[in-house]
Structure formats: C-alpha cells, structure tokens
Enzyme design. Structure first.
Site, PDB file in Angstrom:
ATOM      1  CG  ASP A  77      44.971  38.198  25.581  1.00 42.10           C
ATOM      2  OD1 ASP A  77      44.408  37.087  25.582  1.00 42.10           O
ATOM      3  OD2 ASP A  77      45.789  38.557  24.718  1.00 42.10           O
ATOM      4  CG  HIS A 128      48.703  37.464  27.958  1.00 42.97           C
ATOM      5  ND1 HIS A 128      48.984  37.211  26.637  1.00 42.97           N
ATOM      6  CD2 HIS A 128      48.533  38.831  28.045  1.00 42.97           C
ATOM      7  CE1 HIS A 128      48.984  38.353  25.954  1.00 42.97           C
ATOM      8  NE2 HIS A 128      48.718  39.346  26.785  1.00 42.97           N
ATOM      9  CG  HIS A 132      51.964  42.054  28.649  1.00 40.89           C
ATOM     10  ND1 HIS A 132      52.227  43.023  27.699  1.00 40.89           N
ATOM     11  CD2 HIS A 132      50.859  41.405  28.208  1.00 40.89           C
ATOM     12  CE1 HIS A 132      51.324  42.970  26.743  1.00 40.89           C
ATOM     13  NE2 HIS A 132      50.472  41.992  27.021  1.00 40.89           N
ATOM     14  CG  HIS A 222      42.788  43.150  26.214  1.00 42.39           C
ATOM     15  ND1 HIS A 222      42.508  43.327  24.881  1.00 42.39           N
ATOM     16  CD2 HIS A 222      44.076  42.716  26.292  1.00 42.39           C
ATOM     17  CE1 HIS A 222      43.589  43.021  24.168  1.00 42.39           C
ATOM     18  NE2 HIS A 222      44.545  42.644  24.995  1.00 42.39           N
TER      19      HIS A 222
END
Length: 265
Positions: A77, A128, A132, A222
């Site tokens: 991510d 994604h 965010h 990540h």
C-alpha cells in the site's frame, strides 16, 4: 464447498488518530478497521470466488491454478516511494508478482517512472485513493474524486485502468461499495498484516507475516516504511520453503474475477 464469506459489523467513525485500530475478531487476523454495529460488512474469500466458477474452467491469469496450488498474495500500500526501486529489484530477482495499491498525491505524481516499471514488470496496479482520506467520512462526490483521480493517472501512465482498490485503513461502508460498483472497482482488504506502520524492525515484520500466513492469504505491507523492504527477501524465502506460490490478487481469485462493489479478503 461451503461458502467462506464472512460478515463483520462496521460503522462510520471520525479519525481520532489512534482510536480506529482494533484487534482481530475471531479467526480474522488483526485489521486496522473500526468495527461496531451500524451496518454489515460482507467479505468474500478467494476460495469462494474461485468456487463460483464451473469446475474444470481454466485459470484466467497465468499458469498458476490456485484451486490446486498453495497460493498467497503479496500486496503493498501507499507507494510508489523512494524504497520501491529496491523492492522491485527483489521481486524481479525472486520472480514474485505483487499487487500495488498506489496512492496518488506525492506518490503516483512524484514517481511516474516507477508506476510504469511496476506495470512493465508484470505487477498488478490498483488504487489506494488520491489523498488517503477516510472514505467513510466523505460525501459521495468526494469519494468518487478520491477513486477517480488515481485510476485516471494509472491509465495515463500504463494504458490500463485498475479494477481493484483498497480503502484507507480498510474503512468502508455501503456508500463506498455502491460507488465502487459504479466505477467498476472491487475492494480488497487483507488477512495478514505485519503492522509495519508501527515498527522499523525488519525481523519483527518478517516474523509477524510468517506467523499469520496461510493458503489464500492476502499480505498487507507498505514499501514506504524503512523496515519493510529489508524484510521482503526473508518473507519470500521462508514462504517458498513452506510450499507457497506467490500470485497477484486477480490470480488468487482466478478462474473467478473480482466483481465491482464486492469486498474481498
């Protein structure tokens, strides 16, 4: 084969900075979801999606048939980042495909060459969101914008429009599902998390992944955190020794196909 669809309760919550992370529920591995009892989050396991397809159908993606093989998916991510070139080098050397849920602002727009490289080297690119932002705290038009912008940029850079997205912090609801359906996106959560956003200890990250890994697992990592990429070679080595085959999320679902508006874990 019995359905592996699971239902978890969810609700909208304000982002307080720390209060939205919870422990796992039952056998579900720890997720950074805020879970209470307002609506019902229905998720579909990869094996359930595969079972919907008639027996004997060929796998749609590549040569791996996850109805037979012990498959697992690496997902990353919030990239690309300055650590992505090293990660891509590792994945190329180990011949491991990954699924990248890319973030827009300060990532896609900062490292367009890495987005192209990911696509050129056979990885699955997904969204994604752009900023965010927590989708369950936004209005419908804001949700659409968060999902539309990264898809447009990924399409511009690679010629392919993503069909998968991962909501920030895994926070989703019926409005998000409906807009994803409208935009042709399926939501993908995870079953394995190393919580690498809380530690730079590569050995601990590796240990956490290995403790939680199981067939059809979707591993959340990540690559923007400094401890994560150094943990990846050991994760790959150990899981291969256990007989796992690494696949992208679409390969994990094949011969099924992710349906827009559905949530997979």
């Amino acid at each position: 084969m019995p359905s592996l669809t699971k239902k978890l309760p969810t609700r909208k919550m304000k982002n307080t900075g720390t209060g939205f992370r919870t422990a796992a529920i039952g056998a579900i591995t720890a997720l950074t979801l805020a879970l209470t009892g307002c609506t019902t989050l229905e998720t579909t396991a990869p094996s359930s999606e595969r079972a919907r397809t008639a027996a004997g159908a060929p796998a749609r993606f590549g040569t791996v048939d996850c109805r037979e093989a012990r498959c697992i998916a690496l997902t990353f991510d919030a990239g690309p980042s300055e650590n992505s070139p090293r990660l891509l080098d590792i994945l190329k050397r180990e011949q491991v495909p990954a699924t990248f849920f890319l973030l827009g602002r300060r990532h896609i727009d900062t490292y367009p060459e890495l987005v192209r490289r990911m696509a050129d080297e056979g990885h699955e690119l997904a969204s994604h969101t752009w900023d965010h932002r927590i989708l369950t705290e936004l209005g419908p038009d804001e949700i659409r914008e968060e999902l539309r912008r990264p898809n447009e940029e990924i399409r511009r850079l690679t010629g392919r429009t993503p069909t998968l997205m991962r909501p920030p912090q895994g926070r989703t609801d019926d409005t998000v599902h409906e807009i994803c359906r409208e935009l042709g996106l399926a939501e993908v959560l995870w079953s394995v998390t190393a919580k690498d956003y809380r530690t730079n200890d590569s050995a601990l990250i590796r240990e956490r992944v290995l403790e939680q890994a199981s067939r059809d697992g979707i591993i959340l990592l990540h690559d923007l955190y400094p401890g994560t990429v150094p943990a990846v070679p050991g994760i790959i080595k150990d899981l291969k020794e256990r007989g796992y085959v690494f696949v992208t999320v679409p390969q994990l679902l094949a011969p099924g196909r992710a349906e827009p508006g559905k949530v997979y874990r």
